[in-house]
Scaffold this active site. Structure first.
Site, PDB file in Angstrom:
ATOM      1  N   GLU A  77      38.910  32.725  48.371  1.00 35.64           N
ATOM      2  CA  GLU A  77      39.705  33.581  49.256  1.00 35.64           C
ATOM      3  C   GLU A  77      38.855  34.573  50.040  1.00 35.64           C
ATOM      4  O   GLU A  77      39.258  35.056  51.093  1.00 35.64           O
ATOM      5  CB  GLU A  77      40.761  34.338  48.447  1.00 35.64           C
ATOM      6  CG  GLU A  77      41.875  33.475  47.886  1.00 35.64           C
ATOM      7  CD  GLU A  77      42.898  33.040  48.938  1.00 35.64           C
ATOM      8  OE1 GLU A  77      42.623  33.195  50.151  1.00 35.64           O
ATOM      9  OE2 GLU A  77      43.956  32.529  48.539  1.00 35.64           O
ATOM     10  N   ASP A 124      37.168  43.916  38.216  1.00 27.98           N
ATOM     11  CA  ASP A 124      37.131  42.615  38.889  1.00 27.98           C
ATOM     12  C   ASP A 124      35.820  42.436  39.648  1.00 27.98           C
ATOM     13  O   ASP A 124      35.275  41.330  39.744  1.00 27.98           O
ATOM     14  CB  ASP A 124      38.327  42.496  39.837  1.00 27.98           C
ATOM     15  CG  ASP A 124      38.768  41.056  40.052  1.00 27.98           C
ATOM     16  OD1 ASP A 124      38.093  40.144  39.564  1.00 27.98           O
ATOM     17  OD2 ASP A 124      39.797  40.856  40.726  1.00 27.98           O
ATOM     18  N   LYS A 176      37.082  42.768  46.530  1.00 27.37           N
ATOM     19  CA  LYS A 176      35.897  42.431  45.721  1.00 27.37           C
ATOM     20  C   LYS A 176      35.431  41.004  45.988  1.00 27.37           C
ATOM     21  O   LYS A 176      34.272  40.667  45.716  1.00 27.37           O
ATOM     22  CB  LYS A 176      36.164  42.676  44.242  1.00 27.37           C
ATOM     23  CG  LYS A 176      37.335  41.918  43.642  1.00 27.37           C
ATOM     24  CD  LYS A 176      37.029  40.477  43.298  1.00 27.37           C
ATOM     25  CE  LYS A 176      38.296  39.720  42.968  1.00 27.37           C
ATOM     26  NZ  LYS A 176      38.066  38.288  42.720  1.00 27.37           N
ATOM     27  N   SER A 184      39.671  32.387  35.571  1.00 23.03           N
ATOM     28  CA  SER A 184      40.713  31.505  35.043  1.00 23.03           C
ATOM     29  C   SER A 184      40.234  30.638  33.885  1.00 23.03           C
ATOM     30  O   SER A 184      40.939  30.467  32.885  1.00 23.03           O
ATOM     31  CB  SER A 184      41.241  30.608  36.167  1.00 23.03           C
ATOM     32  OG  SER A 184      41.679  31.378  37.260  1.00 23.03           O
ATOM     33  N   ASN A 234      33.905  32.677  44.882  1.00 29.56           N
ATOM     34  CA  ASN A 234      33.321  33.481  45.966  1.00 29.56           C
ATOM     35  C   ASN A 234      31.834  33.733  45.721  1.00 29.56           C
ATOM     36  O   ASN A 234      31.028  33.671  46.645  1.00 29.56           O
ATOM     37  CB  ASN A 234      34.094  34.799  46.089  1.00 29.56           C
ATOM     38  CG  ASN A 234      35.538  34.558  46.502  1.00 29.56           C
ATOM     39  OD1 ASN A 234      35.825  34.235  47.633  1.00 29.56           O
ATOM     40  ND2 ASN A 234      36.451  34.688  45.544  1.00 29.56           N
TER      41      ASN A 234
END
Length: 305
Positions: free
Chosen positions: A255, A218, A165, A114, A230
């Protein structure tokens, strides 16, 4: 380009970045968060595209609110959430489609850190739906000279690529945190991709989708950047921090932590072989140290590639 009304649900870094892309293309953008003075129903009302960028644990709440309020039958729903529902193991797009069966649902995923997107750095993503026209509408709204959008007919594969991923990114953070070297990282990512494909095809996705932007792309982005939340979880675990300490300091949601729990539950039920995900699960549960997780992977029974 025709001006489109876009409602973005979720004002975290990802939702804000996507809202910025649509706004820069001249579209009318409404951004909603739980701190917003406007109601969710008012923000969504009349939107031609509704994009959800909330965490996976917030998806059902948002869906429930929209089901009870005004919602245009012509709205294209876009989900940019990467995760698995802890109650049902459903993906976000499956939750949306079940709630709004007559409306097109499009999955957006790719190697999209982001903060890089907010900086205007070049990036590419995928929008996937069995409804080719809906995917093309979303593609047109978000595409720009710095953000290239591809379409894909396999939403489950695109969604699972972006979701699974995150588990591998935790493992990659551990690998770098322990300074295990380039050889180990290459082996981890290669076997991690194979594990993602094994899971995805078992659940009905197409294997070739995982070699695209939302799978391999990704995977490369999140497993090699400290900007990935992550990755940071794994990296800081390798440096001796506890999971609660790490999560308290993160900006946004990692997540992969929730995904790992749900994935292992479902893999156990269905008999899917997930050795890397299983060691990440044990690490997050505090059952083993990062060093023991690596040893467990290296000492598995020998087998053909």
């Amino acid at each position: 380009m025709q001006q489109t009304t876009v409602a973005v649900i979720g004002a975290g870094v990802w939702g804000t970045a996507l809202a910025g892309l649509a706004s820069a293309n001249g579209h009318r953008v409404r951004l909603w968060s739980r701190q917003c003075s406007e109601s969710l129903e008012d923000v969504a009302d009349g939107a031609e595209i509704l994009l959800s960028a909330v965490s996976v644990k917030g998806v059902r709440s948002v869906v429930s609110q929209l089901q009870s309020g005004p919602f245009s039958a012509g709205t294209t729903i876009v989900t940019a959430t990467k995760g698995l529902d802890p109650q049902t193991t459903s993906t976000p797009s499956q939750i949306w489609q079940e709630a709004f069966p007559s409306q097109p649902v499009v999955v957006l995923a790719g190697p999209n850190l982001s903060k890089e997107i907010q900086q205007g750095l070049p990036a590419a993503t995928v929008v996937a739906s069995p409804d080719a026209a809906a995917a093309a509408r979303v593609q047109a709204v978000f595409s720009s000279s710095t953000f290239r959008v591809y379409t894909n007919p396999d939403p489950l594969g695109v969604e699972l690529g972006g979701t699974l991923k995150n588990v591998m990114a935790i493992a990659a953070g551990v690998c770098d945190g322990l300074q295990l070297g380039t050889n180990a990282k290459a082996a981890l990512l290669t076997r991690g991709l194979a594990e993602m494909i094994r899971i995805g095809t078992h659940w009905g996705a197409q294997a070739e989708t995982f070699y695209g932007l939302s799978g391999l792309g990704d995977l490369l982005a999140t497993c090699n950047s400290p900007l990935s939340r992550n990755y940071q979880v794994g990296y800081q675990l390798a440096h001796g921090k506890t999971l609660p300490e790490i999560l308290a300091q993160l900006e946004g949601t990692a997540e992969g932590v929730n995904t790992t729990q749900v994935l292992i539950d479902r893999a156990n039920q269905q008999g899917i072989y997930v050795p890397i995900s299983y060691q990440v699960y044990r690490l997050l549960q505090g059952e083993i140290t990062p060093q023991h997780a690596v040893e467990a992977l290296m000492l598995r029974a020998l087998k053909p590639e």
